[in-house]
Enzyme design. Sequence first.
Site, PDB file in Angstrom:
ATOM      1  N   HIS A 138      -2.790   4.570  -1.539  1.00  0.00           N
ATOM      2  CA  HIS A 138      -3.569   4.985  -0.368  1.00  0.00           C
ATOM      3  C   HIS A 138      -4.154   6.368  -0.642  1.00  0.00           C
ATOM      4  CE1 HIS A 138      -5.062   5.298   3.581  1.00  0.00           C
ATOM      5  NE2 HIS A 138      -4.080   4.732   4.254  1.00  0.00           N
ATOM      6  N   GLY A 139      -5.415   6.400  -1.084  1.00  0.00           N
ATOM      7  CA  GLY A 139      -6.082   7.668  -1.385  1.00  0.00           C
ATOM      8  C   GLY A 139      -7.158   7.979  -0.353  1.00  0.00           C
ATOM      9  N   ALA A 140      -6.997   7.408   0.859  1.00  0.00           N
ATOM     10  CA  ALA A 140      -8.064   7.495   1.863  1.00  0.00           C
ATOM     11  C   ALA A 140      -7.589   8.184   3.137  1.00  0.00           C
ATOM     12  CB  ALA A 140      -8.556   6.077   2.183  1.00  0.00           C
ATOM     13  N   HIS A 141      -8.509   8.251   4.119  1.00  0.00           N
ATOM     14  CA  HIS A 141      -8.202   8.522   5.532  1.00  0.00           C
ATOM     15  C   HIS A 141      -7.496   9.842   5.818  1.00  0.00           C
ATOM     16  CE1 HIS A 141      -8.265   3.848   6.024  1.00  0.00           C
ATOM     17  NE2 HIS A 141      -9.427   4.363   5.677  1.00  0.00           N
ATOM     18  N   GLY A 195      -9.856  -5.748   8.301  1.00  0.00           N
ATOM     19  CA  GLY A 195      -8.769  -5.093   9.026  1.00  0.00           C
ATOM     20  C   GLY A 195      -8.554  -5.710  10.381  1.00  0.00           C
ATOM     21  N   ARG A 196      -9.352  -5.267  11.367  1.00  0.00           N
ATOM     22  CA  ARG A 196      -9.123  -5.666  12.755  1.00  0.00           C
ATOM     23  C   ARG A 196      -9.221  -7.170  12.968  1.00  0.00           C
ATOM     24  NH1 ARG A 196     -13.397  -1.308  14.681  1.00  0.00           N
ATOM     25  NH2 ARG A 196     -14.265  -2.184  12.770  1.00  0.00           N
ATOM     26  N   ARG A 209      -7.367   2.888  -2.870  1.00  0.00           N
ATOM     27  CA  ARG A 209      -8.295   2.943  -1.735  1.00  0.00           C
ATOM     28  C   ARG A 209      -8.782   4.375  -1.555  1.00  0.00           C
ATOM     29  NH1 ARG A 209      -8.179   0.486   4.450  1.00  0.00           N
ATOM     30  NH2 ARG A 209     -10.418   0.769   4.650  1.00  0.00           N
ATOM     31  N   TYR A 239      -5.098  11.431   4.316  1.00  0.00           N
ATOM     32  CA  TYR A 239      -3.696  11.591   3.957  1.00  0.00           C
ATOM     33  C   TYR A 239      -3.588  12.389   2.657  1.00  0.00           C
ATOM     34  CZ  TYR A 239      -3.087   8.313   7.742  1.00  0.00           C
ATOM     35  OH  TYR A 239      -3.127   7.712   8.982  1.00  0.00           O
ATOM     36  N   GLN A 294       0.855  -1.196   0.000  1.00  0.00           N
ATOM     37  CA  GLN A 294       0.000   0.000   0.000  1.00  0.00           C
ATOM     38  C   GLN A 294       0.889   1.244   0.000  1.00  0.00           C
ATOM     39  OE1 GLN A 294      -2.439   1.379   3.397  1.00  0.00           O
ATOM     40  NE2 GLN A 294      -4.168   1.447   2.000  1.00  0.00           N
TER      41      GLN A 294
HETATM   42  C1  LIG Z   1      -4.059  -1.156  13.852  1.00  0.00           C
HETATM   43  C2  LIG Z   1      -4.714  -0.750  12.550  1.00  0.00           C
HETATM   44  C3  LIG Z   1      -3.920  -0.300  11.498  1.00  0.00           C
HETATM   45  C4  LIG Z   1      -4.490   0.098  10.272  1.00  0.00           C
HETATM   46  N1  LIG Z   1      -3.671   0.493   9.248  1.00  0.00           N
HETATM   47  C5  LIG Z   1      -4.212   0.814   8.034  1.00  0.00           C
HETATM   48  C6  LIG Z   1      -3.354   1.151   6.926  1.00  0.00           C
HETATM   49  O1  LIG Z   1      -2.126   1.162   7.065  1.00  0.00           O
HETATM   50  N2  LIG Z   1      -3.934   1.455   5.736  1.00  0.00           N
HETATM   51  C7  LIG Z   1      -5.316   1.443   5.570  1.00  0.00           C
HETATM   52  O2  LIG Z   1      -5.795   1.741   4.459  1.00  0.00           O
HETATM   53  N3  LIG Z   1      -6.147   1.125   6.608  1.00  0.00           N
HETATM   54  C8  LIG Z   1      -5.626   0.805   7.821  1.00  0.00           C
HETATM   55  N4  LIG Z   1      -6.465   0.468   8.868  1.00  0.00           N
HETATM   56  C9  LIG Z   1      -7.940   0.478   8.660  1.00  0.00           C
HETATM   57  C10 LIG Z   1      -8.424  -0.931   8.240  1.00  0.00           C
HETATM   58  O3  LIG Z   1      -7.933  -1.249   6.932  1.00  0.00           O
HETATM   59  C11 LIG Z   1      -9.959  -1.013   8.196  1.00  0.00           C
HETATM   60  O4  LIG Z   1     -10.483  -0.057   7.292  1.00  0.00           O
HETATM   61  C12 LIG Z   1     -10.589  -0.784   9.552  1.00  0.00           C
HETATM   62  O5  LIG Z   1      -9.934  -1.566  10.546  1.00  0.00           O
HETATM   63  C13 LIG Z   1     -12.102  -1.117   9.503  1.00  0.00           C
HETATM   64  O6  LIG Z   1     -12.315  -2.419   8.997  1.00  0.00           O
HETATM   65  P1  LIG Z   1     -12.608  -3.647  10.013  1.00  0.00           P
HETATM   66  O7  LIG Z   1     -13.993  -3.413  10.562  1.00  0.00           O
HETATM   67  O8  LIG Z   1     -12.510  -4.907   9.164  1.00  0.00           O
HETATM   68  O9  LIG Z   1     -11.540  -3.605  11.076  1.00  0.00           O
HETATM   69  C14 LIG Z   1      -5.904   0.061  10.110  1.00  0.00           C
HETATM   70  C15 LIG Z   1      -6.700  -0.394  11.188  1.00  0.00           C
HETATM   71  C16 LIG Z   1      -6.131  -0.796  12.387  1.00  0.00           C
HETATM   72  C17 LIG Z   1      -7.022  -1.268  13.499  1.00  0.00           C
END
Ligand SMILES: Cc1cc2nc3c(=O)[nH]c(=O)nc-3n(C[C@H](O)[C@H](O)[C@H](O)COP(=O)(O)O)c2cc1C
Length: 277
Positions: free
Chosen positions: A117-120, A223-224, A169, A122, A61
């Site tokens: 990574h086009g999200a969150h 993710g989690r 993303r 950043y 990513q």
């Molecule tokens: C510890 C942790 C680190 C994460 N790091 C990233 C990341 O590096 N890049 C990203 O796009 N999302 C990251 N996320 C977000 C997850 O990809 C995901 O969108 C989020 O956990 C919600 O999905 P879930 O309900 O399956 O956990 C991270 C989440 C957690 C908990």
Amino acid sequence: MVVYYGQRATQGGLLIAEATAISETASGFPDVPGIYTDEQVEAWKDVVDAVHAKGGIIFSQLWHAGRASHRVYQPDGQATVSSTSKAISENWKVVVEDFRQAAVNAIQAGFDGIEIHGAHGYLIDQFLKDMVNDREDEYGGPVENRCRFLMEVVQAVAEAIGIDRVAVRISPVFDYIDGVDSDPHKLGLEVVKRLNKLQEDLGSKLSGVEALENGVADLIGYGRLFISNPDLVYRFKINAPLNPYNRETFYINDPVIGYTDYPFLDEKTHSSLKPTN
Ligand SMILES: Cc1cc2nc3c(=O)[nH]c(=O)nc-3n(C[C@H](O)[C@H](O)[C@H](O)COP(=O)(O)O)c2cc1C
């Protein structure tokens, strides 16, 4: 990292690795990885090999934090780059080139593809969202302009490594670190429309519309639950109960705790992937 990603790899399963800095100015947190030096490329090879050894597929990513960083993470303590109209516009060409080079590096390290990574909130999201982007040039203002930086990055990366190996993303609705848009629905559709158009232009076999025809989504990412269940795919397959995740250990600076110490359902078959330190 080799153990962590190796634990989560399955035959044919797709892993999207963590946000990885594309240049010296891209990082936003302590202890995050990069993919812009030879040494980093070499180090990622061990991770990629561990995933491929189990028949898994792994994307890198590619990430630039933009203003979601701090001078302490910047070379010579300089100011962070972002979408503000006060920055020097030549900077963007450099960042597009950094994404392109990082994508080439990821392929060289053995990754099967990359996700931009086009999200969150950043850097790329800072361009997309009208509550952040206050530029007055062709990269700011109407939604078509705000998509320009993302599209330049996607195009440069797709031309370098092939569009079938590129994912993007986006998070139009998500408001993390003030990444807010006044019309997320319109923004999301505009980005998807442009990505589909680029895919057609670059001659890919699969059109986004065709791929969507038989379902609401092409892919669901976890993710989690994947952090807390190294064998998540197997557990889904046999409908097994899942390990709960522990929020306290998210993002902590430890090589094992919260990363490679979550138990497998069947410890015997996975004993070779136990953490070693
Ligand atoms: C510890 C942790 C680190 C994460 N790091 C990233 C990341 O590096 N890049 C990203 O796009 N999302 C990251 N996320 C977000 C997850 O990809 C995901 O969108 C989020 O956990 C919600 O999905 P879930 O309900 O399956 O956990 C991270 C989440 C957690 C908990």
